[in-house]
Design a protein around this motif. Structure first.
Motif, PDB file in Angstrom:
ATOM      1  N   THR A  42     -13.473  -2.058  -9.009  1.00 15.78           N
ATOM      2  CA  THR A  42     -12.525  -2.530  -8.145  1.00 15.78           C
ATOM      3  C   THR A  42     -11.977  -3.823  -8.596  1.00 15.78           C
ATOM      4  N   ASP A  43     -12.894  -4.516  -9.544  1.00 17.75           N
ATOM      5  CA  ASP A  43     -12.733  -5.855  -9.970  1.00 17.75           C
ATOM      6  C   ASP A  43     -10.980  -6.160 -10.122  1.00 17.75           C
ATOM      7  N   ALA A  98     -13.920   7.822  -1.305  1.00 22.64           N
ATOM      8  CA  ALA A  98     -15.068   6.562  -0.950  1.00 22.64           C
ATOM      9  C   ALA A  98     -14.589   5.672  -1.092  1.00 22.64           C
ATOM     10  N   LEU A  99     -13.264   4.904  -1.700  1.00 24.43           N
ATOM     11  CA  LEU A  99     -12.788   3.765  -1.599  1.00 24.43           C
ATOM     12  C   LEU A  99     -12.247   3.470  -0.006  1.00 24.43           C
ATOM     13  N   TYR A 100     -11.594   4.548   0.546  1.00 23.23           N
ATOM     14  CA  TYR A 100     -11.206   4.572   1.614  1.00 23.23           C
ATOM     15  C   TYR A 100     -12.666   4.452   2.817  1.00 23.23           C
ATOM     16  N   ASP A 101     -13.496   5.336   2.507  1.00 28.14           N
ATOM     17  CA  ASP A 101     -14.288   5.422   3.557  1.00 28.14           C
ATOM     18  C   ASP A 101     -15.450   4.394   3.539  1.00 28.14           C
ATOM     19  N   HIS A 102     -15.729   4.046   2.550  1.00 28.63           N
ATOM     20  CA  HIS A 102     -16.936   2.901   2.039  1.00 28.63           C
ATOM     21  C   HIS A 102     -16.544   1.467   1.725  1.00 28.63           C
ATOM     22  N   LEU A 103     -15.381   1.374   1.202  1.00 31.04           N
ATOM     23  CA  LEU A 103     -15.190   0.163   0.391  1.00 31.04           C
ATOM     24  C   LEU A 103     -13.904  -0.510   1.073  1.00 31.04           C
ATOM     25  N   GLY A 104     -13.406   0.033   2.158  1.00 28.90           N
ATOM     26  CA  GLY A 104     -12.686  -0.661   3.157  1.00 28.90           C
ATOM     27  C   GLY A 104     -11.074  -0.702   2.477  1.00 28.90           C
ATOM     28  N   VAL A 105     -10.706   0.201   1.686  1.00 27.66           N
ATOM     29  CA  VAL A 105      -9.404   0.309   1.082  1.00 27.66           C
ATOM     30  C   VAL A 105      -8.893   1.350   2.240  1.00 27.66           C
TER      31      VAL A 105
END
Length: 312
Positions: free
Chosen positions: A214-215, A250-257
């Motif tokens: 996600t850089d 996973a971006l939504y659930d674990h990385l705050g997107v």
């Protein structure tokens, strides 16, 4: 009894192409090529396999009439039938939309694994996936796979990873191991050890490994990715809709997107590059993902005439 067929027309349609411009000036580049055969009702499974082998791509979609859904889709690799294929679904339905054989709005596909909703919007196709399921590395122990084995198969170490996200198995209809790396340099430098990836994929019943960053220096999208699926004969794939869905979750659930619509890039780091764009729209209830639609655009690249062996 199967029909005698002299030849069948197959189109090569790239799914999840990158589109730039407007109106008559739209350019479609990149994407992931799939074979598409329309009006496949009279073809046997053996003939579909023969056609897929002669088309020679990772997947070919065969479109037939359905008694219960908008269309029936059968998917074949050059080796076998498979239940689903994301980019071949997008390729098939975007081509049907281009021909005017499917209208804007909701339709569906019948597959050997049950029905799935399809939405056509502005000529792009979106396919239904299920709510996500996750398995952490600790859950793999009884199948003989450790997180260190996943990293070794990619030639990575702990310092290569995004420290916010440990490798996880995610499933919205098919299983993938998701691996987050810290930046574009790490993603570009990966030299996959395909026999090891294949063995792990077999042990965990995966389609493959989906590696991402996600850089913000690497992409303007929510993530940019590489996909390795040697278990299915794919060293690296340029667009994988069935993997982009789990990643968006996973971006939504674990990385705050925390947004309902995400853009996933893929194929930028292949050699040669084949940049692809996959849009994922999450279905949310009280902040929880209940399902999703993953989609994009397709573009016809080539037409092939496939000769078949006569079969009585």
């Amino acid at each position: 009894m199967t029909r005698n067929t002299a030849s069948v027309t197959a189109r090569i349609v790239n799914g999840f192409v990158t589109r730039r411009g407007t109106g008559a000036h739209v350019q479609a580049t990149g994407g992931n090529p799939a074979g598409v055969v329309l009006d496949a009702d009279g073809l046997s499974g053996a003939q579909m396999l023969e056609i897929a082998q002669k088309v020679g791509l990772s997947e070919t979609a065969f479109v037939s009439r359905s008694r219960s859904e908008g269309f029936k889709l059968d998917f074949f690799t050059p080796a076998r039938r498979i239940a689903h294929c994301g980019h071949a679904t997008i390729a098939a339905f975007s081509y049907l939309a281009e021909l005017g054989r499917v209208a804007e709005g909701e339709t569906s596909k019948e597959t050997v694994d049950g029905p799935r909703k399809i939405i056509i919007r502005d000529g792009a196709a979106y396919m239904e996936q299920l709510a996500p399921r996750y398995e952490a590395a600790a859950d793999w122990a009884d199948r003989g796979v450790r997180a260190e084995d996943v990293l070794a198969a990619l030639g990575l170490d702990e310092d290569s990873l995004d420290p916010r996200f440990a490798p996880v198995l995610a499933n919205t209809g098919n299983s993938f191991v998701l691996v987050a790396v810290r930046d574009a340099a790490v993603l570009a430098a990966i030299q996959p050890r395909l026999p090891q990836i294949e063995a792990i994929s077999e042990a965990l019943d995966l389609i493959g490994f989906y590696v991402f960053t996600t850089d913000p220096a690497a992409t303007a999208a929510d993530a940019t990715t590489r996909m390795f699926a040697p278990r299915y004969g794919i060293a690296e794939e340029s667009a994988t809709g069935m993997a982009a869905g789990p990643l968006a979750c996973a971006l939504y659930d674990h990385l705050g997107v925390r947004k309902p619509r995400l853009m996933i890039e893929q194929g930028h780091f292949m050699v040669p590059a084949s940049p692809s764009e996959i849009t994922v729209e999450l279905g949310l209830e009280a902040g929880r993902i209940t399902g999703l639609m993953a989609g994009g655009s397709g573009a016809v690249m080539q037409e092939l005439e496939i000769s078949l062996q006569d079969r009585a």
